[in-house]
Design an enzyme around this catalytic site. Structure first.
Site, mmCIF file in Angstrom:
data_model
loop_
_atom_site.group_PDB
_atom_site.id
_atom_site.type_symbol
_atom_site.label_atom_id
_atom_site.label_comp_id
_atom_site.label_asym_id
_atom_site.label_seq_id
_atom_site.Cartn_x
_atom_site.Cartn_y
_atom_site.Cartn_z
ATOM 1 N N ARG A 1 -25.474 -83.755 15.689
ATOM 2 C CA ARG A 1 -25.086 -82.451 15.129
ATOM 3 C C ARG A 1 -26.127 -81.384 15.462
ATOM 4 N NH1 ARG A 1 -27.062 -78.407 12.082
ATOM 5 N NH2 ARG A 1 -28.007 -79.904 10.649
ATOM 6 N N ASP A 2 -27.293 -81.496 14.877
ATOM 7 C CA ASP A 2 -28.330 -80.491 15.085
ATOM 8 C C ASP A 2 -28.801 -80.468 16.533
ATOM 9 O OD1 ASP A 2 -30.170 -78.523 14.419
ATOM 10 O OD2 ASP A 2 -31.698 -79.943 13.818
ATOM 11 N N HIS B 1 -39.963 -79.909 12.962
ATOM 12 C CA HIS B 1 -39.906 -79.619 14.389
ATOM 13 C C HIS B 1 -41.307 -79.805 14.969
ATOM 14 C CE1 HIS B 1 -35.851 -77.356 14.857
ATOM 15 N NE2 HIS B 1 -35.793 -78.229 13.874
ATOM 16 N N ASN C 1 -36.394 -81.163 17.546
ATOM 17 C CA ASN C 1 -36.706 -81.914 16.342
ATOM 18 C C ASN C 1 -37.659 -83.060 16.648
ATOM 19 O OD1 ASN C 1 -34.807 -80.719 14.334
ATOM 20 N ND2 ASN C 1 -33.270 -81.417 15.797
ATOM 21 N N CYS D 1 -33.716 -74.523 17.207
ATOM 22 C CA CYS D 1 -33.131 -73.542 16.300
ATOM 23 C C CYS D 1 -32.862 -72.261 17.067
ATOM 24 C CB CYS D 1 -34.054 -73.253 15.117
ATOM 25 S SG CYS D 1 -33.395 -71.986 14.018
ATOM 26 N N HIS E 1 -37.702 -82.464 7.320
ATOM 27 C CA HIS E 1 -37.092 -82.172 8.619
ATOM 28 C C HIS E 1 -38.089 -81.332 9.409
ATOM 29 C CE1 HIS E 1 -33.247 -81.221 10.974
ATOM 30 N NE2 HIS E 1 -34.190 -80.515 11.578
#
Length: 317
Positions: free
Chosen positions: A29-30, A225, A265, A256, A223
């Protein structure tokens, strides 16, 4: 040479850490939503199936946002039925009540909303103030929880450590939004270092403040990065505070679109390597995971940025 077969890394447990960590895999997804090219639905489905075959138990599948905003995930209705039989949790992102309706119609039982700790990012990402966005999420969370005890709602919170427009984000500001998301019924919160500027001391301070505000550490995930190479250090700091849910992305996919210079990520493989060395169980087969990321990298036409993937697969930069 595949070093895990030689018993590497050597497990050396450290005191005060969880014995098990649940990895919340976000690559499908991300990760894929930030690709310039749209990945075919069949490839996405196979990616998720391969991830499920590695032992991951939570794989975020897609997002039910309007295709105009995230065209890479416009196939959510086509994708979800192709993977819904998998024996793993398949959370999906729902931005509003319309997105929730679409997800529930397909049988989704784990959903997530995406909030911001800062006004600038709330405006850029949601076209609302922080409080207006919370007001938008409240009926989404309430309706989702009303669907039954088996429905789980995650609240993502972006810009917890720094904002590309506002700079440092005060800890009390983050605590306030976290508390609001929990109070409206979210089961779990994911603290996002959206532009990768967090450092371990900041992570420790935020988690301590959340505990003082009555937010149970069992309800928190992190979460990170890796923009400045701090993702693993920050993860370790979170583990030392009792966090046992960590978001990561297979092969280090993702970024992002609203955050300047935000790299991918934390790579799931890099996380598993560190946790294995700490003697922390994840249930993940690292060899299968690496093979899956190499397979996806071939579809994307570039090598994985994960250091562990490159080391174990001999991918070149």
């Amino acid at each position: 040479m595949n070093t895990p077969e030689l018993g590497l890394p050597m497990p050396v447990p450290a005191a005060g850490l969880p014995t098990h960590v649940r990895i919340h895999e976000v690559g499908a997804r991300d990760g894929l939503q930030n690709e310039k090219a749209t990945v075919p639905t069949a490839v996405k489905a196979e990616f998720i199936r391969r991830l499920a075959g590695t032992g991951l138990t939570t794989i975020e599948a897609t997002s039910f946002v309007h295709p105009k905003w995230v065209p890479q995930l416009a196939d959510a209705e086509d994708l979800y039925p192709q993977i819904s039989d998998l024996p793993v949790s398949l959370p999906v992102l729902v931005p509003n009540e319309r997105g929730l309706d679409r997800a529930l119609a397909l049988g989704a039982r784990r959903v997530a909303v995406f909030a911001s700790a800062t006004e600038s990012f709330a405006k850029a990402n949601l076209n609302r103030t922080v409080d207006e966005s919370l007001a938008m999420f409240e009926p989404v969370v309430s309706r989702a929880k009303g669907e039954g005890d088996d429905v789980h709602v995650r609240g993502y919170l972006s810009m917890c450590f720094g904002d590309p427009w506002e700079g440092p984000v005060p800890v009390p500001q983050v605590v306030r939004v976290c508390r609001a998301l929990l109070d409206m019924g979210c089961d779990e919160l994911s603290l996002g270092d959206t532009i990768g500027v967090a450092t371990p001391g900041h992570v420790t301070a935020l988690l301590a403040a959340l505990t003082e505000a009555g937010v149970p550490v069992s309800a928190l995930g992190v979460h990170f990065h890796d923009t400045y190479g701090q993702a693993l250090a920050n993860t370790l700091a979170a583990l030392q505070q009792g966090v046992s849910t960590v978001d990561a992305s297979a092969g280090g996919l993702g970024g992002c679109p609203f955050a300047k210079s935000a790299t991918g990520n934390l790579a799931t493989e890099d996380l598993v390597w560190m946790l294995r060395g700490l003697g922390i169980d994840t249930g993940v087969d690292l060899g299968r995971l690496v093979a899956t990321s190499v397979w996806m990298a071939a579809h994307l036409g570039r090598p994985s940025p994960s250091r562990t993937v490159r080391a174990l697969s001999h991918q070149e930069s």
